[in-house]
Design a protein around this motif. Structure first.
Motif, PDB file in Angstrom:
ATOM      1  N   GLY A  11      11.379   3.568 -18.860  1.00 54.34           N
ATOM      2  CA  GLY A  11      11.126   2.557 -17.841  1.00 54.34           C
ATOM      3  C   GLY A  11       9.993   2.968 -16.931  1.00 54.34           C
ATOM      4  O   GLY A  11       9.086   3.712 -17.324  1.00 54.34           O
ATOM      5  N   ALA A  12      10.040   2.487 -15.702  1.00 57.82           N
ATOM      6  CA  ALA A  12       9.025   2.818 -14.699  1.00 57.82           C
ATOM      7  C   ALA A  12       9.706   2.988 -13.354  1.00 57.82           C
ATOM      8  O   ALA A  12      10.521   2.147 -12.953  1.00 57.82           O
ATOM      9  N   LEU A  13       9.362   4.068 -12.662  1.00 56.13           N
ATOM     10  CA  LEU A  13       9.947   4.375 -11.362  1.00 56.13           C
ATOM     11  C   LEU A  13       8.946   4.013 -10.269  1.00 56.13           C
ATOM     12  O   LEU A  13       7.780   4.406 -10.334  1.00 56.13           O
ATOM     13  N   PHE A  14       9.415   3.277  -9.269  1.00 57.46           N
ATOM     14  CA  PHE A  14       8.571   2.879  -8.145  1.00 57.46           C
ATOM     15  C   PHE A  14       9.075   3.570  -6.886  1.00 57.46           C
ATOM     16  O   PHE A  14      10.253   3.462  -6.522  1.00 57.46           O
ATOM     17  N   LEU A  15       8.166   4.286  -6.221  1.00 53.77           N
ATOM     18  CA  LEU A  15       8.505   5.079  -5.041  1.00 53.77           C
ATOM     19  C   LEU A  15       7.791   4.519  -3.811  1.00 53.77           C
ATOM     20  O   LEU A  15       6.561   4.364  -3.819  1.00 53.77           O
ATOM     21  N   PRO A  16       8.519   4.232  -2.741  1.00 53.28           N
ATOM     22  CA  PRO A  16       7.859   3.824  -1.503  1.00 53.28           C
ATOM     23  C   PRO A  16       7.065   4.986  -0.919  1.00 53.28           C
ATOM     24  O   PRO A  16       7.336   6.151  -1.224  1.00 53.28           O
ATOM     25  N   PRO A  17       6.097   4.700  -0.066  1.00 52.55           N
ATOM     26  CA  PRO A  17       5.348   5.786   0.572  1.00 52.55           C
ATOM     27  C   PRO A  17       6.214   6.537   1.567  1.00 52.55           C
ATOM     28  O   PRO A  17       7.186   5.996   2.105  1.00 52.55           O
ATOM     29  N   GLY A  18       5.882   7.779   1.799  1.00 50.54           N
ATOM     30  CA  GLY A  18       6.625   8.587   2.751  1.00 50.54           C
ATOM     31  C   GLY A  18       7.559   9.560   2.050  1.00 50.54           C
ATOM     32  O   GLY A  18       7.814   9.457   0.851  1.00 50.54           O
ATOM     33  N   PRO A  19       8.085  10.528   2.795  1.00 49.20           N
ATOM     34  CA  PRO A  19       8.894  11.586   2.195  1.00 49.20           C
ATOM     35  C   PRO A  19      10.293  11.148   1.778  1.00 49.20           C
ATOM     36  O   PRO A  19      10.947  11.831   0.990  1.00 49.20           O
ATOM     37  N   GLY A  20      10.789   9.973   2.269  1.00 48.13           N
ATOM     38  CA  GLY A  20      12.165   9.580   1.972  1.00 48.13           C
ATOM     39  C   GLY A  20      13.111  10.357   2.882  1.00 48.13           C
ATOM     40  O   GLY A  20      12.679  11.024   3.821  1.00 48.13           O
ATOM     41  N   ARG A  21      14.460  10.195   2.693  1.00 39.68           N
ATOM     42  CA  ARG A  21      14.941   9.632   1.428  1.00 39.68           C
ATOM     43  C   ARG A  21      15.297   8.155   1.554  1.00 39.68           C
ATOM     44  O   ARG A  21      15.594   7.708   2.651  1.00 39.68           O
ATOM     45  N   PRO A  50       0.833  -1.211   0.000  1.00 43.21           N
ATOM     46  CA  PRO A  50       0.000   0.000   0.000  1.00 43.21           C
ATOM     47  C   PRO A  50       0.865   1.257   0.000  1.00 43.21           C
ATOM     48  O   PRO A  50       1.847   1.360   0.748  1.00 43.21           O
ATOM     49  N   GLY A  51       0.502   2.212  -0.854  1.00 43.88           N
ATOM     50  CA  GLY A  51       1.203   3.488  -0.903  1.00 43.88           C
ATOM     51  C   GLY A  51       2.346   3.573  -1.889  1.00 43.88           C
ATOM     52  O   GLY A  51       2.850   4.671  -2.160  1.00 43.88           O
ATOM     53  N   VAL A  52       2.783   2.426  -2.441  1.00 45.69           N
ATOM     54  CA  VAL A  52       3.849   2.471  -3.452  1.00 45.69           C
ATOM     55  C   VAL A  52       3.301   3.129  -4.717  1.00 45.69           C
ATOM     56  O   VAL A  52       2.202   2.821  -5.175  1.00 45.69           O
ATOM     57  N   GLU A  53       4.074   4.039  -5.283  1.00 49.34           N
ATOM     58  CA  GLU A  53       3.658   4.799  -6.464  1.00 49.34           C
ATOM     59  C   GLU A  53       4.479   4.376  -7.682  1.00 49.34           C
ATOM     60  O   GLU A  53       5.689   4.148  -7.571  1.00 49.34           O
ATOM     61  N   ARG A  54       3.820   4.267  -8.830  1.00 50.39           N
ATOM     62  CA  ARG A  54       4.501   3.961 -10.088  1.00 50.39           C
ATOM     63  C   ARG A  54       4.434   5.176 -11.010  1.00 50.39           C
ATOM     64  O   ARG A  54       3.349   5.722 -11.253  1.00 50.39           O
ATOM     65  N   ILE A  55       5.596   5.579 -11.543  1.00 54.12           N
ATOM     66  CA  ILE A  55       5.664   6.722 -12.447  1.00 54.12           C
ATOM     67  C   ILE A  55       6.326   6.283 -13.754  1.00 54.12           C
ATOM     68  O   ILE A  55       7.490   5.856 -13.741  1.00 54.12           O
ATOM     69  N   PRO A  56       5.635   6.344 -14.881  1.00 57.06           N
ATOM     70  CA  PRO A  56       6.278   6.023 -16.160  1.00 57.06           C
ATOM     71  C   PRO A  56       7.428   7.001 -16.419  1.00 57.06           C
ATOM     72  O   PRO A  56       7.308   8.199 -16.156  1.00 57.06           O
ATOM     73  N   ILE A  57       8.552   6.462 -16.917  1.00 59.06           N
ATOM     74  CA  ILE A  57       9.727   7.291 -17.163  1.00 59.06           C
ATOM     75  C   ILE A  57      10.004   7.365 -18.667  1.00 59.06           C
ATOM     76  O   ILE A  57      10.198   6.353 -19.339  1.00 59.06           O
ATOM     77  N   LYS A  58       9.989   8.603 -19.169  1.00 60.50           N
ATOM     78  CA  LYS A  58      10.376   8.894 -20.547  1.00 60.50           C
ATOM     79  C   LYS A  58      11.067  10.249 -20.500  1.00 60.50           C
ATOM     80  O   LYS A  58      10.482  11.286 -20.803  1.00 60.50           O
ATOM     81  N   GLU A  59      12.321  10.208 -20.079  1.00 60.31           N
ATOM     82  CA  GLU A  59      13.058  11.439 -19.835  1.00 60.31           C
ATOM     83  C   GLU A  59      14.434  11.330 -20.477  1.00 60.31           C
ATOM     84  O   GLU A  59      15.185  10.385 -20.176  1.00 60.31           O
ATOM     85  N   GLY A  60      14.767  12.277 -21.354  1.00 58.51           N
ATOM     86  CA  GLY A  60      15.995  12.125 -22.131  1.00 58.51           C
ATOM     87  C   GLY A  60      15.897  10.854 -22.951  1.00 58.51           C
ATOM     88  O   GLY A  60      14.884  10.609 -23.623  1.00 58.51           O
TER      89      GLY A  60
END
Length: 418
Positions: free
Chosen positions: A148-158, A134-144
């Motif tokens: 791919g796809a970036l997966f971020l754990p919940p919370g501010p990090g780092r 729960p809370g994991v975020e997926r962000i499609p990556i198309k930069e430069g």
């Protein structure tokens, strides 16, 4: 009344669950049957026979199965020994975000080799296995150039950061990255060919692309840094070892059944060029069942003519974990790991660890994945032989995943907020 209790009923795909059946007659023989229909409509199932104890209970943590798809005490055996109804299909989660794998677990009276639709279960339940917490975020990556796809754990990090890659079929596979993110890592599932607008074939290993991906990941505000980890299997293992050798950003590299020389395409990085060993396609063996055995396609890296194709792993600044399945039929991954370690030792380096598993096949994955010893794969005209003994491979996956998580945590720092 017969009851099945699965604890927990909803969990991550790599987490153990406890299966307990109660309400049976003392010493009653039963069949436990687990089934799943994957996202492509292919059914997977496993069955095992058990005998209730004097209290009319079956606890898979203690009870031994005398037969079925496995024998002995295997608390997670129904998940680890799943088999496809159609030959040569691999169980792989494609959409990791929107839904879990939903398994149906049934208990049937007596022992049944075949579970027919007419059989009425004594008890049934549904088990959910997620590939994201729960809370994991997926962000499609198309930069430069990076895709791919970036997966971020919940919370501010780092959080510690990892690049995750698969092999020679190309495309983008995300289930290991999403599980790693569920354990507290920021993870970039990185495609490097045959995906989006990337080249359809890998004509060269352009290390500049992977350096761009590393810098992109390290620049994310939720990433701790200053270094990152890399994990790759098969062709992804070859890339992983190359990144470890040349990129100072890599402080922890997990190589799973890869090579330690360049095969099929050269490496290019700034002023460096490493030639490759050509595949010997004429050595492909087609078995009587029509299976492709590619074991001998990888020409001997010890041939002096190919010495210049070796990856200079002795240049690696970070730690390298080699994970080997000794029953790998894709190629001799044990030899490649041994040659890499020999090379490191020859230069006085000690920054390596070897995990070598007798009976382990090519596709060593998190423990939620049953053995796939043969499957269709993109770009192959016939099913490919990956190898592996079901029971030994299951043990290899359970042990190696735990060690991989500990290795990444040890060298990247604990996966928690600062």
């Amino acid at each position: 009344m017969v009851q099945i209790q699965v604890t927990p009923e909803t969990s991550l795909a790599d987490a153990p669950v406890r299966i307990h059946v109660s309400g049976l007659a003392p010493t009653q023989l039963v069949t436990l049957h687990l089934s799943l229909t994957d996202e492509r409509g292919v059914k997977f199932e496993a069955r095992a026979f058990y005998q209730a104890d004097e209290a009319g209970e079956v606890d898979l943590e203690r009870a031994a199965a005398p037969g079925g798809d496995y024998v002995g005490v295997w608390p997670m055996g129904l998940f680890w020994f799943l088999k496809p109804e159609k030959l040569f299909h691999r169980l792989i989660k494609r959409d990791v975000m929107s839904c879990p794998f939903r398994f149906q677990l049934n208990v049937f009276d007596s022992c049944h080799i075949v579970i027919s639709p007419q059989l009425e279960p004594l008890a049934t339940c549904t088990v959910e296995r997620w590939y994201v917490a729960p809370g994991v975020e997926r962000i499609p990556i198309k930069e430069g150039r990076v895709r791919g796809a970036l997966f971020l754990p919940p919370g501010p990090g780092r959080f510690p950061a990892v690049i995750d890659m698969f092999g020679g079929a190309g495309g983008l596979i995300e289930f290991r990255a999403s599980l790693l993110a569920s354990h507290g890592f920021v993870v970039l599932a990185l495609a490097f060919f045959a995906y989006d607008d990337l080249p359809q074939v890998m004509e060269e290993l352009d290390l500049g692309y992977f350096e761009e991906a590393a810098n992109l990941l390290l620049s994310h505000p939720k990433v701790r840094g200053p270094g990152l980890g890399v994990i790759g299997v098969s062709k992804g293992g070859e890339v992983t070892l190359s990144m470890a050798a040349f990129l100072e950003q890599v402080v922890a590299a997990v190589w799973i059944n890869g090579t330690s020389s360049l095969y099929g395409s050269p490496l290019r990085y700034k002023e460096t060029y490493i030639p490759y060993i050509p595949y010997a396609a004429e050595r492909v063996i087609i078995t009587e069942m029509g299976i492709m055995d590619n074991y001998h396609v990888f020409q001997d890296p010890q041939n002096p003519a190919y010495a210049s194709a070796a990856i200079p792993v002795e240049k690696a600044r970070g730690e390298v974990l080699f994970v080997v399945g000794e029953a790998d039929r894709s190629f001799n991954s044990k030899l490649f790991a041994d040659l890499a370690i020999e090379r490191m030792k020859g230069h006085g380096k000690k920054n390596y660890t070897l995990l070598s598993y007798p009976g382990g096949g090519h596709l060593i994955e998190p423990p939620g994945s049953p053995l796939c010893s043969i499957s269709f794969t993109r770009g192959s005209p016939k099913p490919v032989h990956w190898g592996g003994d079901p029971e030994l491979h299951a043990k290899a996956q359970e042990h190696s995943w735990s060690e991989i998580l500990k290795f990444l945590e040890h060298h990247l720092g604990p996966p928690s907020n600062l």
